[in-house]
Design an enzyme around this catalytic site. Structure first.
Site, mmCIF file in Angstrom:
data_model
loop_
_atom_site.group_PDB
_atom_site.id
_atom_site.type_symbol
_atom_site.label_atom_id
_atom_site.label_comp_id
_atom_site.label_asym_id
_atom_site.label_seq_id
_atom_site.Cartn_x
_atom_site.Cartn_y
_atom_site.Cartn_z
ATOM 1 N N CYS A 15 -38.924 -79.806 13.194
ATOM 2 C CA CYS A 15 -40.095 -80.814 13.773
ATOM 3 C C CYS A 15 -39.403 -81.783 13.678
ATOM 4 O O CYS A 15 -39.796 -82.383 12.243
ATOM 5 C CB CYS A 15 -41.035 -80.042 14.075
ATOM 6 S SG CYS A 15 -41.965 -80.924 14.961
ATOM 7 N N HIS A 35 -26.127 -76.490 3.242
ATOM 8 C CA HIS A 35 -25.685 -77.295 4.652
ATOM 9 C C HIS A 35 -26.854 -75.701 5.370
ATOM 10 O O HIS A 35 -26.782 -76.495 6.610
ATOM 11 C CB HIS A 35 -23.748 -76.401 5.077
ATOM 12 C CG HIS A 35 -23.046 -77.142 4.088
ATOM 13 N ND1 HIS A 35 -21.930 -77.112 4.896
ATOM 14 C CD2 HIS A 35 -22.857 -77.884 3.513
ATOM 15 C CE1 HIS A 35 -20.960 -77.259 4.060
ATOM 16 N NE2 HIS A 35 -21.942 -78.295 3.157
ATOM 17 N N ASP A 39 -25.853 -68.716 7.251
ATOM 18 C CA ASP A 39 -25.915 -67.256 7.994
ATOM 19 C C ASP A 39 -26.505 -66.674 6.294
ATOM 20 O O ASP A 39 -26.729 -67.538 5.447
ATOM 21 C CB ASP A 39 -24.627 -66.607 7.588
ATOM 22 C CG ASP A 39 -23.957 -66.231 6.194
ATOM 23 O OD1 ASP A 39 -24.190 -65.861 5.513
ATOM 24 O OD2 ASP A 39 -22.289 -66.180 6.828
HETATM 25 P P1 OAD Z 1 -12.835 -73.393 6.411
HETATM 26 O O1 OAD Z 1 -12.816 -72.090 7.624
HETATM 27 O O2 OAD Z 1 -12.475 -74.108 6.268
HETATM 28 O O3 OAD Z 1 -12.468 -72.121 5.108
HETATM 29 C C1 OAD Z 1 -12.203 -71.037 5.100
HETATM 30 C C2 OAD Z 1 -11.191 -70.472 3.813
HETATM 31 O O4 OAD Z 1 -11.730 -68.868 3.209
HETATM 32 C C3 OAD Z 1 -10.425 -70.679 4.025
HETATM 33 O O5 OAD Z 1 -8.986 -71.175 2.479
HETATM 34 C C4 OAD Z 1 -8.917 -68.920 3.928
HETATM 35 O O6 OAD Z 1 -8.289 -68.770 3.301
HETATM 36 C C5 OAD Z 1 -10.656 -68.523 3.828
HETATM 37 N N1 OAD Z 1 -10.820 -67.305 3.633
HETATM 38 C C6 OAD Z 1 -10.389 -66.613 5.285
HETATM 39 N N2 OAD Z 1 -11.082 -65.619 5.395
HETATM 40 C C7 OAD Z 1 -11.260 -64.887 3.625
HETATM 41 C C8 OAD Z 1 -11.839 -63.829 3.663
HETATM 42 N N3 OAD Z 1 -11.704 -62.509 3.573
HETATM 43 N N4 OAD Z 1 -11.623 -63.797 1.643
HETATM 44 C C9 OAD Z 1 -11.337 -64.924 1.436
HETATM 45 N N5 OAD Z 1 -11.354 -66.005 1.767
HETATM 46 C C10 OAD Z 1 -11.027 -66.329 2.966
HETATM 47 O O7 OAD Z 1 -14.190 -72.851 6.235
HETATM 48 P P2 OAD Z 1 -15.702 -73.726 4.838
HETATM 49 O O8 OAD Z 1 -14.365 -74.169 3.618
HETATM 50 O O9 OAD Z 1 -16.487 -72.556 4.441
HETATM 51 O O10 OAD Z 1 -19.960 -77.031 7.604
HETATM 52 O O11 OAD Z 1 -15.982 -74.713 5.790
HETATM 53 C C11 OAD Z 1 -16.812 -75.588 4.687
HETATM 54 C C12 OAD Z 1 -18.406 -76.590 5.561
HETATM 55 O O12 OAD Z 1 -17.119 -76.712 7.255
HETATM 56 C C13 OAD Z 1 -18.766 -75.576 6.745
HETATM 57 O O13 OAD Z 1 -19.805 -75.521 5.413
HETATM 58 C C14 OAD Z 1 -19.373 -76.368 7.725
HETATM 59 C C15 OAD Z 1 -17.173 -76.867 8.890
HETATM 60 O O14 OAD Z 1 -17.599 -77.901 9.272
HETATM 61 C C16 OAD Z 1 -20.723 -77.640 8.550
HETATM 62 O O15 OAD Z 1 -20.316 -77.197 9.805
HETATM 63 C C17 OAD Z 1 -21.377 -78.969 8.154
#
Ligand code: OAD
Length: 238
Positions: free
Chosen positions: A122, A114, A99
């Site tokens: 393209c 990412h 985002d």
């Molecule tokens: P996850 O969904 O794996 O983790 C989100 C984290 O944010 C969790 O540890 C939650 O506890 C925490 N969380 C949720 N709400 C929150 C809040 N209000 N304040 C603080 N923390 C909060 O997402 P990511 O770690 O971003 O990649 O995932 C990593 C990657 O996996 C993404 O970039 C994406 C995904 O697959 C690709 O698509 C390549």
């Protein structure tokens, strides 16, 4: 945290930092991966098998962007960037998020490891275009004018994340590494904390709950990012 003043800070953010803005996380209950199979929508193989499905997945997320706003955590991180710069320091902000909320929150320099929802690329000529337009197989590339090759400028599973050299250099030169709103499930980002610690850099976790790597951090704070990031930034900026 150590008593030493941190002037050169590396921050890694994940979807948790955008959660309070209304952007879904991935692995939480009701997260993106509870509704979609990542193999179908976030791999080169999935795109080859059903490009229309993948385009619609990212088009929907692109369409949702104008309806969400940066929250207090995004804004505090922009303030941190300005504050560190003003005292001769530096913030390196690395995000896994596709985002644009860090940009709209005021951050100037962001490494989108990412990729970015608002860019497309393209496959024919390699052009990267900044655009909020809906992607489809019918859309022609602005540069080479050919249709059929447009894809989201996002990194899929099995592809190499971007800016890894810059991230490694920044971590090697940091006096603090901070992870915010990420579950620590996806490498190489999930390995940054171990890289930092191996180099003697203290590491702090700010997250809703302990991540998978929580034991690797020297300091941890838990709560919603919009509530815990601003006071932490105030402490750093003194
Ligand atoms: P996850 O969904 O794996 O983790 C989100 C984290 O944010 C969790 O540890 C939650 O506890 C925490 N969380 C949720 N709400 C929150 C809040 N209000 N304040 C603080 N923390 C909060 O997402 P990511 O770690 O971003 O990649 O995932 C990593 C990657 O996996 C993404 O970039 C994406 C995904 O697959 C690709 O698509 C390549």
């Amino acid at each position: 945290m150590t008593g030493k003043r941190a002037d050169n800070i590396v921050i890694l953010t994940g979807s948790g930092v955008s959660a309070e803005s209304g952007v879904a996380t991935f692995r939480d209950k009701d997260g993106v991966w509870s509704k979609y199979d990542y193999r179908q929508v976030a791999t080169p193989e999935g795109f080859a098998a059903d490009p229309a499905l993948v385009h619609e997945f990212y088009n929907a997320r692109r369409r949702a962007l104008p309806g969400v706003e940066p929250n207090a955590a995004h804004k505090a991180l922009a303030e941190l960037e300005r504050g560190l710069k003003a005292r001769g320091g530096k913030l390196t902000l690395i995000t896994q998020n596709v985002d644009d909320l860090h940009e709209r929150g005021g951050s100037q320099h962001i490494l989108h490891m990412h990729g970015e929802l608002l860019k497309s690329e393209c496959a024919h000529c390699g052009a990267v275009t900044v655009s909020a337009a809906e992607l489809s197989l019918d859309l022609a590339c602005e540069r080479c004018k050919q249709a059929g090759g447009m894809r989201p400028h996002v990194v899929w599973f099995g592809e190499m994340p971007r800016h890894l050299d810059e991230a490694a250099d920044a971590i090697a030169n940091a006096d603090l590494f901070v992870s915010i709103g990420t579950s620590g499930s996806v490498y190489p980002a999930a390995g940054f904390v171990a890289e930092a610690r191996a180099l003697g850099v203290p590491a702090m976790e700010l997250n809703l709950e302990p991540s998978e790597n929580a034991h690797l951090f020297t300091d941890v704070r838990y709560g919603p990012a919009g509530e815990i990031v601003p006071p932490w930034v105030s402490e750093i900026l003194g």
